[in-house]
Motif scaffolding. Structure first.
Motif, mmCIF file in Angstrom:
data_model
loop_
_atom_site.group_PDB
_atom_site.id
_atom_site.type_symbol
_atom_site.label_atom_id
_atom_site.label_comp_id
_atom_site.label_asym_id
_atom_site.label_seq_id
_atom_site.Cartn_x
_atom_site.Cartn_y
_atom_site.Cartn_z
ATOM 1 N N LYS A 191 0.839 -1.208 0.000
ATOM 2 C CA LYS A 191 0.000 0.000 0.000
ATOM 3 C C LYS A 191 0.870 1.254 0.000
ATOM 4 C CE LYS A 191 -3.856 2.066 2.513
ATOM 5 N NZ LYS A 191 -4.761 1.926 3.650
ATOM 6 N N LEU A 192 1.971 1.230 0.729
ATOM 7 C CA LEU A 192 2.893 2.360 0.768
ATOM 8 C C LEU A 192 3.465 2.628 -0.621
ATOM 9 C CD1 LEU A 192 4.563 4.471 2.373
ATOM 10 C CD2 LEU A 192 6.269 2.671 2.682
ATOM 11 N N LYS A 193 3.857 1.584 -1.336
ATOM 12 C CA LYS A 193 4.411 1.756 -2.680
ATOM 13 C C LYS A 193 3.373 2.339 -3.635
ATOM 14 C CE LYS A 193 8.033 -1.659 -2.317
ATOM 15 N NZ LYS A 193 8.581 -2.920 -2.804
ATOM 16 N N LEU A 194 2.110 1.905 -3.513
ATOM 17 C CA LEU A 194 1.051 2.474 -4.345
ATOM 18 C C LEU A 194 0.856 3.956 -4.034
ATOM 19 C CD1 LEU A 194 -1.637 -0.365 -4.298
ATOM 20 C CD2 LEU A 194 -0.221 0.370 -6.227
ATOM 21 N N GLU A 195 0.897 4.304 -2.758
ATOM 22 C CA GLU A 195 0.764 5.701 -2.330
ATOM 23 C C GLU A 195 1.912 6.539 -2.888
ATOM 24 O OE1 GLU A 195 -1.048 8.878 -0.503
ATOM 25 O OE2 GLU A 195 -1.815 6.842 -0.489
ATOM 26 N N GLN A 196 3.113 6.001 -2.853
ATOM 27 C CA GLN A 196 4.277 6.719 -3.381
ATOM 28 C C GLN A 196 4.164 6.905 -4.890
ATOM 29 O OE1 GLN A 196 7.382 4.191 -1.913
ATOM 30 N NE2 GLN A 196 7.581 5.329 -0.001
ATOM 31 N N GLN A 197 3.679 5.888 -5.602
ATOM 32 C CA GLN A 197 3.504 6.017 -7.044
ATOM 33 C C GLN A 197 2.449 7.055 -7.377
ATOM 34 O OE1 GLN A 197 2.664 2.034 -8.325
ATOM 35 N NE2 GLN A 197 4.811 1.420 -8.294
ATOM 36 N N ALA A 198 1.394 7.126 -6.583
ATOM 37 C CA ALA A 198 0.344 8.123 -6.807
ATOM 38 C C ALA A 198 0.899 9.531 -6.606
ATOM 39 C CB ALA A 198 -0.828 7.880 -5.870
ATOM 40 N N GLN A 199 1.806 9.708 -5.660
ATOM 41 C CA GLN A 199 2.403 11.020 -5.428
ATOM 42 C C GLN A 199 3.312 11.433 -6.584
ATOM 43 O OE1 GLN A 199 4.374 11.010 -1.647
ATOM 44 N NE2 GLN A 199 2.469 10.972 -0.500
ATOM 45 N N ARG A 200 3.908 10.459 -7.255
ATOM 46 C CA ARG A 200 4.818 10.762 -8.365
ATOM 47 C C ARG A 200 4.078 11.033 -9.665
ATOM 48 N NH1 ARG A 200 7.771 5.880 -6.724
ATOM 49 N NH2 ARG A 200 9.192 6.561 -5.124
ATOM 50 N N LYS A 201 2.799 10.642 -9.733
ATOM 51 C CA LYS A 201 2.041 10.779 -10.971
ATOM 52 C C LYS A 201 1.902 12.251 -11.338
ATOM 53 C CE LYS A 201 -2.198 9.413 -13.195
ATOM 54 N NZ LYS A 201 -3.515 8.848 -13.044
#
Length: 150
Positions: free
Chosen positions: A125-135
């Motif tokens: 879930k943390l990795k998904l959150e980080q990817q969303a921030q980079r989008k």
């Protein structure tokens, strides 16, 4: 480390931090929010045999990884030098780190930081959150438009 090397390291750090387009406080707030969103309910302790990695999240939180895909968010009492420490240590008893008993160690000359809360982190879930921030939002250019600045 010599005085000259120390000043060079400080100058390099200043130059690298100036290159960032996002202020440090804003980046830190995003990291804290991402970890908080991925953290579960508080637990009393966790099994600890090896410190794989760690990430400071201010002077009162640190994320510790015991394996590549197993992380814990630790809330600590006000911890001097946590954000700038090169290495940390964790106390443990019988292979477990416990709330209000164990501590985060940040180096000589600094008092240990008592662990006040432990929460497991869902690393996926943390990795998904980080990817969303980079989008980023991208849109194609119109044909025939000149690049900005020309």
């Amino acid at each position: 480390m010599s005085c000259k090397a120390s000043w060079m390291a400080i100058a390099l750090a200043a130059v690298l931090s100036a290159c960032s387009s996002v202020p440090y406080a804003q980046r830190m707030a995003r990291r804290q929010a991402a970890y908080a969103a991925a953290a579960g309910a508080p637990v009393r302790s966790f099994h600890f045999y090896n410190l794989y990695s760690w990430e400071p999240l201010g002077d009162s939180q640190v994320a510790v990884y015991t394996q590549v895909n197993r992380a814990w968010l630790l809330d600590v009492s006000l911890c001097q030098n946590l954000e700038f420490a090169n290495a940390i240590g964790l106390t443990s008893f019988g292979g477990a780190v416990s709330v209000n008993f164990d501590k985060v160690l940040v180096g000589r000359g600094y008092p240990p930081c008592f662990i006040t809360r432990i929460r497991p982190v869902d690393v996926a879930k943390l990795k998904l959150e980080q990817q969303a921030q980079r989008k980023i939002d991208a849109a194609p250019r119109e044909q025939g438009s000149a690049p900005a600045g020309r």
